[in-house]
Scaffold this active site. Structure first.
Site, mmCIF file in Angstrom:
data_model
loop_
_atom_site.group_PDB
_atom_site.id
_atom_site.type_symbol
_atom_site.label_atom_id
_atom_site.label_comp_id
_atom_site.label_asym_id
_atom_site.label_seq_id
_atom_site.Cartn_x
_atom_site.Cartn_y
_atom_site.Cartn_z
ATOM 1 N N SER A 31 0.843 -0.978 0.162
ATOM 2 C CA SER A 31 0.052 -0.131 -0.091
ATOM 3 C C SER A 31 0.947 1.231 -0.164
ATOM 4 O O SER A 31 2.063 1.146 0.354
ATOM 5 C CB SER A 31 -0.874 0.086 1.201
ATOM 6 O OG SER A 31 -1.610 1.240 1.386
ATOM 7 N N TYR A 44 -2.531 0.138 10.544
ATOM 8 C CA TYR A 44 -2.658 -0.193 9.229
ATOM 9 C C TYR A 44 -1.299 0.126 8.618
ATOM 10 O O TYR A 44 -0.570 -0.526 7.832
ATOM 11 C CB TYR A 44 -3.762 0.422 8.115
ATOM 12 C CG TYR A 44 -4.132 0.191 6.859
ATOM 13 C CD1 TYR A 44 -4.507 -0.997 6.485
ATOM 14 C CD2 TYR A 44 -3.494 1.093 6.007
ATOM 15 C CE1 TYR A 44 -4.647 -1.470 5.159
ATOM 16 C CE2 TYR A 44 -3.418 0.707 4.786
ATOM 17 C CZ TYR A 44 -3.962 -0.483 4.494
ATOM 18 O OH TYR A 44 -4.206 -0.785 3.091
#
Length: 183
Positions: A61, A74
Site C-alpha cells: 500500500s 494499518y
C-alpha cells in the site's frame, strides 16, 4: 504464482484514541490478516513455486511507503509487508521472484476491523469518497481494481519482469508525488 492480497483497514484510527483493551484486539486482528496472511500464504506456496520458478506478489500500500494512508496499525502492517517483500526477495532468490504492488486508495470493498466495530461496511461506501480520491492525486482518478491489474500481470511475467525482485510498483495516480494544486 502466489498473490498475497487479503487486507482489512483501521479506518484511520489514532493510536492515542484507542482504549488499551481495543488496541490489543485491533492489533491482533489487523496484523493476523494483513501480515499473517502474507507470511503463511507465502510459506504454503514456497515448495511449489521453487519447482515451477514462480513468483510472489504482495499487495502492499502507499501506507507502507509513507504516512497518512491509514492509522498507526494499518500503516505499521503495510510497512511490515514491504519489509517482508524485501526479505523474501533475498531469501527465496534465485528460484522465486518476490515483488509488491502499492496501491493508493482504490474503490474496493475494503472493510474495517471487528474489534473496532467497523467491519460491516466498505470503507469506500460513502458516495463522497470517489470525489475525494479524485482530488487527492494529480491524475484526478478514483482508482478502480482494473487500474491495478496490469501491475500484477507485469510483475508476474517471466518475460517482462524476469530481472525484478524486491520491487514495489506504486499505482496511486501520482498521489505520493505531492498534493495537487487547487486550480
Amino acid at each position: 504464482m502466489f498473490v498475497g492480497n487479503a487486507g482489512i483497514f483501521d479506518v484511520y484510527a489514532k493510536l492515542a484514541d484507542l482504549p488499551e483493551d481495543e488496541l490489543m484486539r485491533a492489533y491482533n486482528e489487523l496484523f493476523r490478516v494483513n501480515v499473517g496472511g502474507c507470511i503463511f500464504g507465502a510459506r504454503a506456496a514456497v515448495a511449489e513455486l521453487r519447482k515451477t520458478g514462480g513468483s510472489m506478489i504482495f499487495t502492499a500500500s502507499v501506507a507502507g511507503l509513507n504516512s497518512g494512508g491509514g492509522g498507526a496499525l494499518y500503516t505499521a502492517s503495510k510497512h511490515a509487508v514491504v519489509g517482508l517483500i524485501r526479505e523474501l526477495a533475498v531469501e527465496l532468490a534465485p528460484d522465486i521472484r518476490v515483488n509488491g504492488v502499492a496501491p493508493g486508495g482504490t474503490m474496493t470493498d475494503l472493510r474495517g476491523l471487528a474489534a473496532l466495530g467497523n467491519d460491516d461496511r466498505s470503507q469506500f461506501a460513502d458516495p463522497a469518497i470517489e470525489e475525494r480520491l479524485r482530488m487527492g492525486n494529480p491524475l484526478r482518478l478514483a482508482l478502480q481494481p482494473e487500474d491495478l491489474a496490469g501491475a500484477y500481470v507485469f510483475l508476474a511475467s517471466r518475460r517482462d519482469a524476469r530481472g525484478i525482485t524486491g520491487g514495489i510498483l506504486i499505482v496511486d495516480a501520482g498521489g505520493l508525488l505531492r498534493m495537487p494544486r487547487v486550480r
